[in-house]
Write an enzyme that holds these catalytic residues in place. Structure first.
Site, PDB file in Angstrom:
ATOM      1  N   TRP A 134       1.152  -1.330  -0.047  1.00 34.57           N
ATOM      2  CA  TRP A 134       0.385  -0.462   0.297  1.00 34.57           C
ATOM      3  C   TRP A 134       0.793   1.170  -0.056  1.00 34.57           C
ATOM      4  O   TRP A 134       1.963   1.463   1.089  1.00 34.57           O
ATOM      5  CB  TRP A 134      -0.771  -0.516   1.304  1.00 34.57           C
ATOM      6  CG  TRP A 134      -1.806   0.448   1.405  1.00 34.57           C
ATOM      7  CD1 TRP A 134      -2.707   1.791   0.076  1.00 34.57           C
ATOM      8  CD2 TRP A 134      -1.864   1.475   2.670  1.00 34.57           C
ATOM      9  NE1 TRP A 134      -3.021   2.786   0.864  1.00 34.57           N
ATOM     10  CE2 TRP A 134      -2.819   2.706   2.022  1.00 34.57           C
ATOM     11  CE3 TRP A 134      -1.522   1.727   3.490  1.00 34.57           C
ATOM     12  CZ2 TRP A 134      -3.404   3.183   3.282  1.00 34.57           C
ATOM     13  CZ3 TRP A 134      -1.429   3.520   4.982  1.00 34.57           C
ATOM     14  CH2 TRP A 134      -3.060   4.205   4.107  1.00 34.57           C
ATOM     15  N   ASP A 215       0.690  -4.811   9.762  1.00 30.40           N
ATOM     16  CA  ASP A 215      -0.847  -3.887   9.036  1.00 30.40           C
ATOM     17  C   ASP A 215      -2.156  -4.658   8.907  1.00 30.40           C
ATOM     18  O   ASP A 215      -1.573  -5.357   8.399  1.00 30.40           O
ATOM     19  CB  ASP A 215      -0.280  -2.990   8.264  1.00 30.40           C
ATOM     20  CG  ASP A 215      -1.313  -1.875   7.909  1.00 30.40           C
ATOM     21  OD1 ASP A 215      -2.688  -2.140   8.263  1.00 30.40           O
ATOM     22  OD2 ASP A 215      -1.492  -1.555   6.593  1.00 30.40           O
ATOM     23  N   LYS A 250     -12.792  -0.405   7.461  1.00 32.56           N
ATOM     24  CA  LYS A 250     -13.875  -1.232   6.847  1.00 32.56           C
ATOM     25  C   LYS A 250     -14.026  -1.776   7.231  1.00 32.56           C
ATOM     26  O   LYS A 250     -15.242  -2.974   6.593  1.00 32.56           O
ATOM     27  CB  LYS A 250     -12.015  -2.490   5.967  1.00 32.56           C
ATOM     28  CG  LYS A 250     -10.744  -1.858   5.806  1.00 32.56           C
ATOM     29  CD  LYS A 250     -10.580  -0.840   4.533  1.00 32.56           C
ATOM     30  CE  LYS A 250      -9.681  -0.009   4.608  1.00 32.56           C
ATOM     31  NZ  LYS A 250      -9.861   0.618   3.198  1.00 32.56           N
TER      32      LYS A 250
HETATM   33  C1  LMR Z   1      -7.046   1.465  -0.069  1.00 39.41           C
HETATM   34  O1  LMR Z   1      -6.297   1.120   0.000  1.00 39.41           O
HETATM   35  O2  LMR Z   1      -7.440   1.921  -0.474  1.00 39.41           O
HETATM   36  C2  LMR Z   1      -7.143   2.256   1.531  1.00 39.41           C
HETATM   37  O3  LMR Z   1      -6.627   1.627   1.925  1.00 39.41           O
HETATM   38  C3  LMR Z   1      -7.998   3.598   1.017  1.00 39.41           C
HETATM   39  C4  LMR Z   1      -6.788   4.028   1.878  1.00 39.41           C
HETATM   40  O4  LMR Z   1      -6.727   5.514   2.270  1.00 39.41           O
HETATM   41  O5  LMR Z   1      -5.660   3.512   0.419  1.00 39.41           O
END
Ligand code: LMR
Length: 400
Positions: A134, A215, A250
């Site tokens: 991420w 996480d 979520k």
């Molecule tokens: C995502 O990965 O789409 C979510 O965790 C929202 C974000 O803040 O990026």
């Protein structure tokens, strides 16, 4: 006239995930589909208010609580309940008082607070997250002054987890590197480690003196609330010092309320107390104290066994719908006779599927079909429903 202070400041690109929502909303085509941000949507493309949340809001409205500040560490009962949810009420971590949990501004706030804490209290300066991860993980680390050295996780050729490469890279990190690991529902790939692989990662962390930071933003979206905490509980049983970022964005559909928590597991309640004093300063210097409303909702639900069971059933409902959509997409791709076998979609877990589509193919989906997904090929499966899945499958097959 003097040069402006800002004349040499360059413009940065928009966030690759959050900017998709704006693009989707601005698209006038009725056929458009939002597969961008990780936010649950139901069969009608709406993010529902859970029944337990509606109930909690009604009860809270009746209490008419004053809008006073809450402690820097958040609502004390909320913190205790989160800890039990993560580790299980009977866990030694909970019973011994050697962990501290503080309320944060969503999962992102928990990562930020943990990264700041480990830098300021323990002097950590190298951070590591999976490749890919991420994107915000790396941005948070960099902004806090860490040197970032990622570890390989996914093999783009085989479209599969690359565990050997992961271990090799973890072993080459410097001691006391802060290692961000996805506890379940890996974002963006959807591929998680199995039990034995987690045990091996724990051994590497112990031997190479790495600091694990788990996480867990998607607890409940893979197999269940308890099952998805398995990795966190393995770390707890291993007796390591580690951190956990968790979130109710979520699992409660409380995205905008920013409800999360940071948990730091230490060796003793005395250490936990000292860490708490640092966390208070980190929170105070970042945002003073967290917002109360969302945490009160979560507290209301988690504190009552019946409401908890109701919530668990609602999470299961969301999880099952996502699994159904995965299967439907695979079926549609097969029906069309797509060039590539898409059955991997049902092997992945959580909200996302890493499709292997290239940035150019993703761009074509937006231009030609009004289908919005992240440039790295990640789609949010929640954006699929029975009405749009065959349209999406045809579009995928066309750009491939
Ligand atoms: C995502 O990965 O789409 C979510 O965790 C929202 C974000 O803040 O990026």
């Amino acid at each position: 006239m003097e040069n402006s202070l800002f004349s040499s400041v360059n413009s940065l690109p928009d966030d690759p995930i959050l900017s998709l929502t704006g693009q989707f909303l601005a698209d006038p085509r009725p056929c458009k589909v939002n597969l961008g941000v990780g936010m649950y949507m139901d069969e009608n493309g709406q993010t529902p208010v859970l029944e337990v949340v509606r109930e909690a809001k009604e009860a809270l409205a009746k209490q008419s609580l004053a809008h006073t500040y809450i402690p820097q560490t958040g609502l004390p009962q909320y913190d205790r309940l989160v800890q039990k949810l993560i580790f299980g009420a009977e866990s030694d971590v909970v019973q011994s008082g050697r962990a501290v949990t503080v309320q944060t501004l969503g999962g992102t706030g928990a990562i930020k607070l943990g990264v700041d804490l480990m830098h300021s209290a323990c002097g950590l300066s190298t951070g590591s997250a999976s490749i890919p991860t991420w994107g915000n993980h790396n941005d948070i680390l960099k902004l806090a002054g860490y040197r970032v050295q990622g570890y390989r996780y996914y093999n783009a050729q085989s479209h599969w987890l690359d565990f050997e490469a992961m271990c090799e890279d973890l072993k080459s990190l410097p001691e006391r590197a802060l290692v961000i690991l996805h506890a379940c529902c890996h974002n963006p790939t959807g591929y998680d480690l199995n039990h034995d692989q987690w045990l091996e990662v724990i051994n590497i962390c112990r031997k190479h003196k790495l600091v694990p930071f788990l996480d867990m933003a998607y607890q409940g979206f893979k197999d269940g609330l308890q099952e998805d905490a398995h990795a966190v509980r393995l770390f707890a049983n291993a007796g390591l010092d580690f951190l956990v970022a968790s979130s109710f964005s979520k699992s409660f559909n409380l995205y905008g309320e920013r409800v999360g928590a940071l948990t730091v597991v230490t060796h003793s309640s005395d250490e936990a107390q000292r860490i708490t004093s640092h966390l208070k300063i980190c929170a105070r210097a970042n945002y003073s104290n967290p917002p109360a409303f969302g945490a009160r909702i979560v507290e209301f639900v988690l504190s009552d066994p019946e409401r908890f069971a109701h919530w668990e059933a609602e999470v299961a409902g969301m999880r099952d719908r996502i699994k159904r959509m995965r299967q439907l997409l695979v079926n549609e791709m097969e029906k069309i006779g797509a060039k590539r076998d898409f059955s991997f979609v049902t092997e992945q877990a959580g909200m996302f599927s890493f499709t292997g589509l290239s940035p150019e193919q993703i761009a074509r989906l937006a231009t030609d079909y009004g289908i919005y997904a992240v440039k790295n090929g990640r789609i949010c499966v929640c954006g699929l429903n029975e009405r749009n899945v065959s349209y999406v499958a045809r579009a995928f097959a066309d750009v491939m």
